[in-house]
Every structure is written in C-alpha cells, then in structure tokens.
Scaffold this active site. Sequence first.
Site, PDB file in Angstrom:
ATOM      1  N   HIS A  55       0.831  -1.188   0.000  1.00  0.00           N
ATOM      2  CA  HIS A  55       0.000   0.000   0.000  1.00  0.00           C
ATOM      3  C   HIS A  55       0.879   1.257   0.000  1.00  0.00           C
ATOM      4  CE1 HIS A  55      -3.986  -1.890   1.641  1.00  0.00           C
ATOM      5  NE2 HIS A  55      -3.577  -2.414   0.496  1.00  0.00           N
ATOM      6  N   GLU A  86       0.899   3.951   1.890  1.00  0.00           N
ATOM      7  CA  GLU A  86       1.413   4.410   3.179  1.00  0.00           C
ATOM      8  C   GLU A  86       2.668   3.643   3.578  1.00  0.00           C
ATOM      9  OE1 GLU A  86      -3.143   4.863   3.352  1.00  0.00           O
ATOM     10  OE2 GLU A  86      -1.668   3.489   2.486  1.00  0.00           O
ATOM     11  N   GLU A 144     -15.316   1.900 -26.551  1.00  0.00           N
ATOM     12  CA  GLU A 144     -14.774   2.577 -27.731  1.00  0.00           C
ATOM     13  C   GLU A 144     -15.430   2.070 -29.010  1.00  0.00           C
ATOM     14  OE1 GLU A 144     -10.512   2.852 -29.564  1.00  0.00           O
ATOM     15  OE2 GLU A 144     -10.323   3.479 -27.478  1.00  0.00           O
TER      16      GLU A 144
END
Length: 365
Positions: free
Chosen positions: A57, A59, A301
């Site tokens: 992660h 952090e 698309e």
Amino acid sequence: MQAAQDMRYMAAAIRLGRWHLSRTGTNPSVSTILVNDFGHGPIIVGNGITGLGGRPHAEAGALAQAGEKAKGATAYVTLEPCAHHGRTPPCADALVDAGIARLVSALTDPDDRVSGAGYAILEAADIDVTKGCMADEARSVLGAYLNRSVTKRAQVTLKLAVSKDGMIGRRDESQVAITGEVARAQSHLLRATHDAILIGIGTALIDDPSLTCRLPGLEERSPIRVVLDTGARLPLDCKLVHSIDQAPLYVATAYPQSDNAKALSDKGVTIISCDLYEGRIALPELLEDLAAIGITNALAEGGAELAGGFLADGMVDKIALFESDVIVGHNGVRSPLNRNDLPEGFSIGRKYQFGADTMVEIGRD
C-alpha cells in the site's frame, strides 16, 4: 497558509497516483506524501504509491522511505488509510506507530471494512485528521474504485470521436479518420489508463482493430480487450486474436458452448458467458462480472450501437468527446450525443485542445 500548503501537497499526491492507474489489480492507485519541518520549512521526507498488482500500500512505501523522519510529519493521503487486518497490519496503525502528527485525506473509503474506521484509529491516537482536501480532484484518479465499491460494477467511460456534421463513421463500412494524429495519440493514452477496452462485434468485424496502446514506452500498458459478441462470431484470424500475446482478449457472448467460442478459447481467448436482454448482452450484469475479475475502469470505444446501448441502460459514468472539423457527409453514422445534447444528469467539465481537435470531458452531475 495551512490550507494553501495542504492543497499544494495534496495536488502532488494526486498527480503521483496517476502513475499506477489500472496497474494495481483490485486495489486503487492510492498515493501518500509525508511532509516534515525540521526548522527550515516543510520538505517531503517520503512518498509512496500502491504497488503494481496492489501491494504494498502507498502508506507503507512512504513510511519505508521516510524512516525516522516520519515522526512528527504530516501524511497526505488520497484515500482514507485502511483499517482492516490481513497478514500485515492496517495502514492506519502503521501511521500511528510511525509517530505522524497529522493526516490530511482527500477521500473517505466507501469499503465497509474501512469507511471511517481508519480515521478513528488515528484520532484515538490524538493525531489531527483533516478530511476532504481536494476531494473532487482526487476522484479523477480514484473515481472508478469508488464507483465499483458502491455499485459493484466497472465504471464506464464512453469515448466518441464526432465530426463537424455530427457523425462518428460511415455506413458503407469504409473507415474514416475523424480526428488527427495528436488526438489519436490521446486516445491511446486513454487506453493506457483503463483496465479494459470494450467494443461491439460490429466494430471488430468492420475495422479489424488490435486495440493495443501504441504509444512509445506504453505498449505494456495495453488494457484487456473485451468484445461484446452475442453470437460468438469473432473470426479466428482477426488482429485481436493475433495480438493476444500483447494484451489479453475476452469475448462476452450468450453462446459460450458454440464451436467458434470453443475455437477462440483454444487460441487463448477468455470466454465470458452472458445473459441476454431484448436480444443483446445484458450490460449491468456484464459490468458486474468484469468488476468481479478485477476490472474497475472500462473504456467503451465501439460504434453507435454499443454507445447507444450503454447510454440507454444508464451504464455510462463519464464521456470523452473528441470533436473535429472533418465532414463525413453522405452515409454518415450519426453520433448518439453531442455537447449541446447531453444525456440527462451530465454536464461538461474540462476541455482540451489536441492539434486541430477538441476533447471535452463530460461527467455525471
């Protein structure tokens, strides 16, 4: 003074988060910047972004980089730190243990395991928490994750290139270049920032596209290609199948046991079994299935039929509208929308100029 500084560093964190868009698996591309002041003004002592595949992660990466300098720092996080235990402790606990003095967050995590609990851990440790800093800007990076957390389906961006006379192609099955080279390069950048690109079987048969990202250095960012092919008609010798070593190919069909579907599977194509609704693939269920396999952010698309289906079912979350001065004229295929005739609940956001062409970002109100 403090608010201006918070916005400065949060803006930097949001920019950092773009680097790993659509490369973090089922986890969002969160970013963290740690800022400390040792008497000579604030400096960045660590930064982190969700790792490729989803771990570590953000952090954790920022704290590892900062080391002891994290003590007394302010952590700028684009999403509320996680609060649930797995094999590793929650990021909220890691921030507390590192001794940060303050946390500034852009967005609250809607995940039931986290929502508000990450903040509560920090506040219980007497860490000052500021929420909602540049929240709207942070949604440009994390909006797809937030959407999937709430709706349990992939977020859809509809990409359309519209000529001056309101057309997106020709009915005579001959391709027409509506936008120029600079705008087409931007289209490839859009592909690189999405998990999947969706087209209908009609576009696959007429244009025989490869749908890879062909910008130098970003080839490996080519998204999963998904063809909505009710009858499993995709030819075995098409460019999509031949380029399967460059990017995964999925075919969504109502006939997964057909001979051609089995032949496609033998070529390495992943077959998605779909429900039908009024003779076409049921889009809400398909988007739920895509979310379940980790696709958070999808770029539609295809042609007018695909675009019309997504719009009719209310499955469009954002629109990237490219506009050009090209005249298609006779046999043109009319666009299902233009900037002066938007679906209800949508409004125009940012506008960009790419060479002679314009791109308009359109989002839900």
